[in-house]
Design a protein around this motif. Structure first.
Motif, PDB file in Angstrom:
ATOM      1  N   LEU A 288     -11.315   8.319  -0.799  1.00 54.10           N
ATOM      2  CA  LEU A 288     -10.405   7.266  -0.345  1.00 54.10           C
ATOM      3  C   LEU A 288     -10.782   5.956  -1.042  1.00 54.10           C
ATOM      4  N   ALA A 289      -9.817   5.361  -1.698  1.00 49.05           N
ATOM      5  CA  ALA A 289     -10.052   4.072  -2.380  1.00 49.05           C
ATOM      6  C   ALA A 289      -8.781   3.244  -2.249  1.00 49.05           C
ATOM      7  N   PRO A 290      -8.500   2.788  -1.025  1.00 54.56           N
ATOM      8  CA  PRO A 290      -7.220   2.097  -0.796  1.00 54.56           C
ATOM      9  C   PRO A 290      -7.206   0.685  -1.389  1.00 54.56           C
TER      10      PRO A 290
ATOM     11  N   LYS B 185      11.153   9.383  -0.045  1.00 56.90           N
ATOM     12  CA  LYS B 185       9.990   9.667   0.811  1.00 56.90           C
ATOM     13  C   LYS B 185       8.901   8.619   0.585  1.00 56.90           C
ATOM     14  N   LEU B 186       8.282   8.182   1.679  1.00 50.20           N
ATOM     15  CA  LEU B 186       7.275   7.123   1.612  1.00 50.20           C
ATOM     16  C   LEU B 186       5.867   7.720   1.703  1.00 50.20           C
ATOM     17  N   TYR B 187       4.966   7.228   0.892  1.00 52.97           N
ATOM     18  CA  TYR B 187       3.572   7.690   0.906  1.00 52.97           C
ATOM     19  C   TYR B 187       2.672   6.475   1.099  1.00 52.97           C
ATOM     20  N   ILE B 188       1.651   6.603   1.915  1.00 57.23           N
ATOM     21  CA  ILE B 188       0.656   5.538   1.965  1.00 57.23           C
ATOM     22  C   ILE B 188      -0.397   5.872   0.903  1.00 57.23           C
ATOM     23  N   ASP B 189      -0.662   4.904   0.032  1.00 57.26           N
ATOM     24  CA  ASP B 189      -1.527   5.166  -1.121  1.00 57.26           C
ATOM     25  C   ASP B 189      -2.975   4.828  -0.753  1.00 57.26           C
ATOM     26  N   ALA B 190      -3.688   5.836  -0.287  1.00 55.23           N
ATOM     27  CA  ALA B 190      -5.056   5.606   0.199  1.00 55.23           C
ATOM     28  C   ALA B 190      -6.104   5.801  -0.882  1.00 55.23           C
TER      29      ALA B 190
ATOM     30  N   ASN C 104       2.598  15.157   3.954  1.00 52.96           N
ATOM     31  CA  ASN C 104       2.520  14.290   5.141  1.00 52.96           C
ATOM     32  C   ASN C 104       2.606  12.801   4.803  1.00 52.96           C
ATOM     33  N   GLY C 105       2.889  12.490   3.548  1.00 52.13           N
ATOM     34  CA  GLY C 105       3.067  11.084   3.162  1.00 52.13           C
ATOM     35  C   GLY C 105       1.766  10.323   2.976  1.00 52.13           C
ATOM     36  N   LEU C 106       0.727  11.030   2.521  1.00 51.48           N
ATOM     37  CA  LEU C 106      -0.572  10.375   2.277  1.00 51.48           C
ATOM     38  C   LEU C 106      -1.055  10.733   0.876  1.00 51.48           C
ATOM     39  N   ILE C 107      -1.505   9.739   0.138  1.00 50.73           N
ATOM     40  CA  ILE C 107      -2.107  10.009  -1.165  1.00 50.73           C
ATOM     41  C   ILE C 107      -3.609   9.815  -1.041  1.00 50.73           C
ATOM     42  N   CYS C 108      -4.343  10.913  -1.183  1.00 46.80           N
ATOM     43  CA  CYS C 108      -5.806  10.836  -1.210  1.00 46.80           C
ATOM     44  C   CYS C 108      -6.268  11.651  -2.409  1.00 46.80           C
ATOM     45  N   TYR C 109      -7.432  11.322  -2.925  1.00 42.45           N
ATOM     46  CA  TYR C 109      -7.857  11.887  -4.217  1.00 42.45           C
ATOM     47  C   TYR C 109      -8.828  13.054  -4.002  1.00 42.45           C
TER      48      TYR C 109
ATOM     49  N   VAL D 261       0.827  -1.213   0.000  1.00 41.68           N
ATOM     50  CA  VAL D 261       0.000   0.000   0.000  1.00 41.68           C
ATOM     51  C   VAL D 261       0.860   1.261   0.000  1.00 41.68           C
ATOM     52  N   TYR D 262       2.160   1.108  -0.141  1.00 40.45           N
ATOM     53  CA  TYR D 262       3.053   2.279  -0.102  1.00 40.45           C
ATOM     54  C   TYR D 262       3.710   2.567  -1.447  1.00 40.45           C
ATOM     55  N   LEU D 263       4.020   3.846  -1.651  1.00 38.91           N
ATOM     56  CA  LEU D 263       4.799   4.290  -2.799  1.00 38.91           C
ATOM     57  C   LEU D 263       5.990   5.077  -2.273  1.00 38.91           C
ATOM     58  N   LYS D 264       7.104   5.000  -2.996  1.00 39.52           N
ATOM     59  CA  LYS D 264       8.284   5.762  -2.597  1.00 39.52           C
ATOM     60  C   LYS D 264       8.645   6.688  -3.757  1.00 39.52           C
TER      61      LYS D 264
END
Ligand code: PMP
Length: 458
Positions: free
Chosen positions: A426-428, A30-35, A405-410, A22-25
């Motif tokens: 949010l569509a994780p 830098k690490l992002y949680i792909d939500a 903040n390391g979060l991917i939201c649409y 669930v992560y992208l770098k």
């Protein structure tokens, strides 16, 4: 500086360099949680060894053979898997594989037109969709999209279409109106428009079972789609379900329309509403390959089979073997790992957590969705539901702060018609766990607060 022409020419984007679950770098580490799975794409998360292996194996066999000469094994298997999982009345339908959601919609429009032509109903050219909808970027798909902001500069180039009321209970359902009465009122809008145009001129009605990007996961009230189905049948109008974003398990069903049952029909628990044509994209390839599908039910296929026998539309990369092999691996992986069950379990978890975190928030108007597909609508005034002014750019700013903040939201901004507010979608991935959901909601809360403080709203 980016050399590729991205959507926003004024911003340089970080370079995505690696995915892991669930992560992208990015290239800076830098690490992002792909939500949001990009925009509802990554149902399996990033770098699935199973899908990567299926792609590699297919590449070692055959990359592509043109559909005017051959069929291929992955496209045939994938088509069977999809038809097997389709709502029951779909029968012995067939599937066309193309490359993007917009193309899938173009194919759906042409298929609907061809269906009527084969039956000798030549005047049926008009399409009806819903206001504040989005069905794609290409000119046909855009013409049936009710999102005014996206249409604006191309308006003179678009074929005439009609838009009826969307299902948007948060703003449109009267306080003393039952869900079923609201559903009837929305559906009646279709019947009124068909009568206004003359049924003999109407080809199809198009809707997303759960409205994604433009209405922030607004679901339809109970009985709405069953009533829409009855109206379409009454007037010989085809029903097209755009499941580009909400399909392929996102709502906890393989097909979002399978969640819509007719409560007036006692057999409906096993017989959900069945569209004539369904489009799929994003979750079909889950980001591993660009692939989309237009599914034609037996009713549509049999007319064409008895008529010209030929689909009057083709694309070079139809049924691309590698893309189909990737999507086949995605379907099999979801099946084998019982990920639809996970979507339902994690869906309930995220629903509860979003409610606990944001329901009382002074600028959160509504939280809605299904499965792992959730929208948060932000408003300037919770009581009057007045949206933020578009110039404030609330949703785009939340997206930007969230990325810091390391979060991917649409983000989805309110339409220019001023009716909808800003949304965060949010569509994780279906593989997300409770700890990761906690991280998503924490980061979203922090980002929302930072954005509101920046705008002097907190
Ligand atoms: N229909 C819907 C409901 C969508 O959300 C999208 C993409 N956001 C499309 C069609 C178009 O798909 P694509 O971007 O793959 O062309």
């Amino acid at each position: 500086m980016n050399s590729v022409l991205h959507r926003n020419l004024r911003h340089s984007l970080p370079t995505a360099s690696k995915g892991e679950g669930v992560y992208l770098k990015d290239s800076e580490g830098k690490l992002y949680i792909d939500a949001s799975g990009g925009a509802g794409v990554s149902s399996l998360g990033h770098r699935s060894a199973v899908v990567n292996n299926a792609i590699w194996q297919q590449l070692n066999q055959l990359e592509c053979a043109h559909t005017s000469f051959f069929t291929n094994s992955p496209c045939e298997s994938l088509a069977s898997r999809l038809v097997e999982r389709a709502p029951t009345d779909f029968g012995q339908g067939r599937v066309i594989f193309i490359n993007s959601g917009s193309e899938a919609m173009e194919v759906a429009l042409k298929l609907a037109r061809q269906f009527h032509v084969e039956r000798g109903e030549l005047t049926r050219t008009h399409f009806i969709s819903r206001r504040q909808s989005y069905h794609g970027n290409t000119l046909g798909a855009l013409a049936v999209s009710g999102n005014l902001r996206r249409r604006q500069i191309y308006q003179p180039m678009l074929m005439p279409t009609s838009q009826i009321a969307p299902c948007y209970a948060y703003r449109h359902q009267h306080s003393n109106e039952s869900e079923v009465a609201y559903a009837q009122r929305c559906a009646l809008d279709l019947e009124t428009e068909i009568n206004h145009l003359g049924a003999e001129n109407v080809a199809a009605f198009i809707a997303e079972p759960v409205s994604g990007a433009t209405l922030g996961c607004a679901t339809a009230p109970q009985t709405y789609f069953a009533e829409i189905r009855r109206i379409c049948d009454r007037y010989g109008v085809l029903m097209i379900a755009d499941e580009v974003m909400c399909g392929m398990g996102r709502t906890g069903h393989w097909f979002a329309m399978s969640g819509e049952v007719d409560i007036e029909d006692s057999s409906s628990a096993t017989n959900p509403v069945c569209p004539d044509i369904i489009t799929l994209a994003k979750g079909l390839g889950a980001g591993y390959q660009p692939i989309a599908a237009t599914m034609a039910s037996e009713k549509v296929v049999s007319v064409i089979e008895k008529g010209s026998g030929q689909l009057a539309n083709g694309h070079t990369y139809m049924s691309h073997a590698v893309a189909c092999a990737a999507a086949l691996a995605v379907v099999d992986e979801i099946t084998q790992r019982d990920l639809l069950h996970e979507v339902n379990v994690m869906g309930r978890y995220i629903q509860a957590l979003l409610a606990a975190t944001f329901a009382e928030h002074p600028y959160v108007g509504d939280i809605r969705g299904r499965g792992l597909f959730w929208g948060i609508e932000l408003v300037k005034d919770k009581v009057t539901k007045v949206p933020f002014a578009a110039e404030l750019q609330i949703a785009p700013m939340i997206k930007q702060v969230a990325m810091q903040n390391g979060l991917i939201c649409y983000p989805a901004q309110g339409c220019v018609d001023g009716i909808a507010g800003d949304h965060i979608l949010l569509a994780p991935p279906f593989i997300i766990n409770t700890e990761q959901i906690n991280e998503v909601v924490d980061k979203l809360q922090i980002s929302l607060k930072a954005c509101l403080v920046n705008k002097n709203l907190m």
